[in-house]
Design a protein around this motif. Structure first.
Motif, PDB file in Angstrom:
ATOM      1  N   UNK A 235      45.425  30.839  32.978  1.00 41.97           N
ATOM      2  CA  UNK A 235      44.251  30.004  33.237  1.00 41.97           C
ATOM      3  C   UNK A 235      43.153  30.855  33.860  1.00 41.97           C
ATOM      4  N   UNK A 236      42.569  31.795  33.105  1.00 41.97           N
ATOM      5  CA  UNK A 236      41.591  32.719  33.688  1.00 41.97           C
ATOM      6  C   UNK A 236      40.329  32.042  34.196  1.00 41.97           C
TER       7      UNK A 236
ATOM      8  N   UNK B  25      45.281  43.798  38.187  1.00 44.21           N
ATOM      9  CA  UNK B  25      44.183  44.533  38.818  1.00 44.21           C
ATOM     10  C   UNK B  25      42.845  43.994  38.317  1.00 44.21           C
ATOM     11  N   UNK B  26      42.764  43.734  37.017  1.00 46.54           N
ATOM     12  CA  UNK B  26      41.542  43.147  36.460  1.00 46.54           C
ATOM     13  C   UNK B  26      41.243  41.796  37.111  1.00 46.54           C
ATOM     14  N   UNK B  27      42.281  41.012  37.337  1.00 52.03           N
ATOM     15  CA  UNK B  27      42.098  39.715  37.997  1.00 52.03           C
ATOM     16  C   UNK B  27      41.615  39.918  39.434  1.00 52.03           C
ATOM     17  N   UNK B  28      42.222  40.867  40.134  1.00 52.33           N
ATOM     18  CA  UNK B  28      41.786  41.161  41.505  1.00 52.33           C
ATOM     19  C   UNK B  28      40.304  41.524  41.527  1.00 52.33           C
ATOM     20  N   UNK B  29      39.886  42.336  40.554  1.00 51.21           N
ATOM     21  CA  UNK B  29      38.470  42.720  40.461  1.00 51.21           C
ATOM     22  C   UNK B  29      37.592  41.496  40.227  1.00 51.21           C
ATOM     23  N   UNK B  30      38.014  40.606  39.353  1.00 49.12           N
ATOM     24  CA  UNK B  30      37.228  39.398  39.085  1.00 49.12           C
ATOM     25  C   UNK B  30      37.195  38.466  40.294  1.00 49.12           C
ATOM     26  N   UNK B  31      38.257  38.478  41.089  1.00 49.85           N
ATOM     27  CA  UNK B  31      38.252  37.698  42.324  1.00 49.85           C
ATOM     28  C   UNK B  31      37.315  38.298  43.376  1.00 49.85           C
ATOM     29  N   UNK B  32      37.000  39.581  43.213  1.00 48.88           N
ATOM     30  CA  UNK B  32      36.112  40.245  44.162  1.00 48.88           C
ATOM     31  C   UNK B  32      36.814  40.860  45.344  1.00 48.88           C
TER      32      UNK B  32
END
Length: 289
Positions: free
Chosen positions: A48-49, A94-101
């Motif tokens: 669920x991006x 890691x990509x998700x962490x980046x999108x979370x900020x």
């Protein structure tokens, strides 16, 4: 220092549909939490991006930071192909962490049953664990993210093993998520473990336990340590850890990062987390007097 709450503390309420992760963030803000640590249990940011941006907007709305992103991993796989899949799965996170900020992300490294956690086994497995951690840290560096392992899961839980892995990985953006309670699972002392791990901490978890020796099996609700003693989750500040001394050491060290409450006791999760947050805030203030 910013004191907040790990979403792990409320995962029972999230899994039971008592609240959503957005409800949980609002509840944390209402308790005065300064940040939320995102642990995707009860919700899935891969499947669920769209929820990633929704979480970001919610934290901005309530004036909270997203401090850390924490996920499970195990690089001890039967085949190289499966290990590669696990590494790639972590790169997705890691990509998700980046999108979370966020600028810090914790991933596990290895899991084994208690009967397979000897020093000999650890030394044999160690070379297998280093390259995945390096690759993930190197990938995360482009986003300015520091990755970390936590003293977690019996196998790599003692301060000595955690630091051994960290030093072998040898990346400036690979550090330690220091859980002050988890060391008790391998019968280590929380205060001395904090002294050993604190210089390398990118994130701190405050967790408390009740402790009973192996000859006093207390029954339901307790679990075994690596040496046959017993633990039960406690509200932070109410268990058998010298939590005031732990907090005093953290404060004296000059640590200026995020500190998360992690509650896994038998009490209602909202009550247990709220009281733990209040206790930690009060002890932090007292430690500065």
């Amino acid at each position: 220092m910013k004191l907040g709450v790990s979403s792990y503390s409320l995962y029972r309420a999230i899994q039971s549909k008592q609240m959503t992760i957005l409800d949980a963030i609002q509840w944390m803000a209402d308790q005065g939490a300064q940040h939320v640590e995102i642990v995707p249990i009860g919700f899935d940011l891969v499947e669920n991006p769209g929820l990633i941006e929704t979480i970001r907007r919610k934290t901005e709305e309530v004036g909270m930071d997203i401090s850390n992103y924490a996920v499970g991993a195990n690089f001890l796989k039967p085949t190289k192909e499966e290990t590669e899949q696990e590494i790639n799965r972590m790169l997705t996170h890691v990509d998700i962490a980046h999108r979370l900020g966020v600028k810090t992300m914790r991933h596990d490294v290895a899991l084994r049953p208690i009967g397979e956690t000897s020093v000999k086994q650890f030394e044999a497995d160690l070379p297998t664990l280093i390259e995945p951690c390096r690759r993930i840290a190197d990938y995360a560096s482009q986003f300015g993210i520091t990755t970390s392992l936590e003293n977690h899961g019996y196998y790599i839980q003692s301060p000595e093993r955690v630091l051994r892995v960290m030093h072998e990985v040898d990346r400036s953006n690979f550090k330690v998520t220091m859980d002050v309670g988890n060391v008790m699972c391998v019968d280590a002392d929380s205060v001395s473990s904090v002294q050993n791990l604190l210089p390398y901490a990118s994130m701190v978890h405050l967790k408390d336990f009740y402790y009973r020796s192996s000859r006093l099996n207390p029954g339901e609700g307790w679990f075994s340590t690596s040496h046959g003693n017993f633990l039960r989750g406690a509200i932070v500040g109410c268990g058998d850890i010298d939590m005031f001394e732990v907090i005093r050491l953290i404060r004296l060290s000059g640590y200026d990062g995020y500190i998360s409450i992690e509650f896994e006791g038998m009490e209602d999760v909202l009550m247990g987390t709220r009281i733990g947050l209040d206790n930690a805030r009060r002890m932090w203030e007292q430690a500065g007097q």
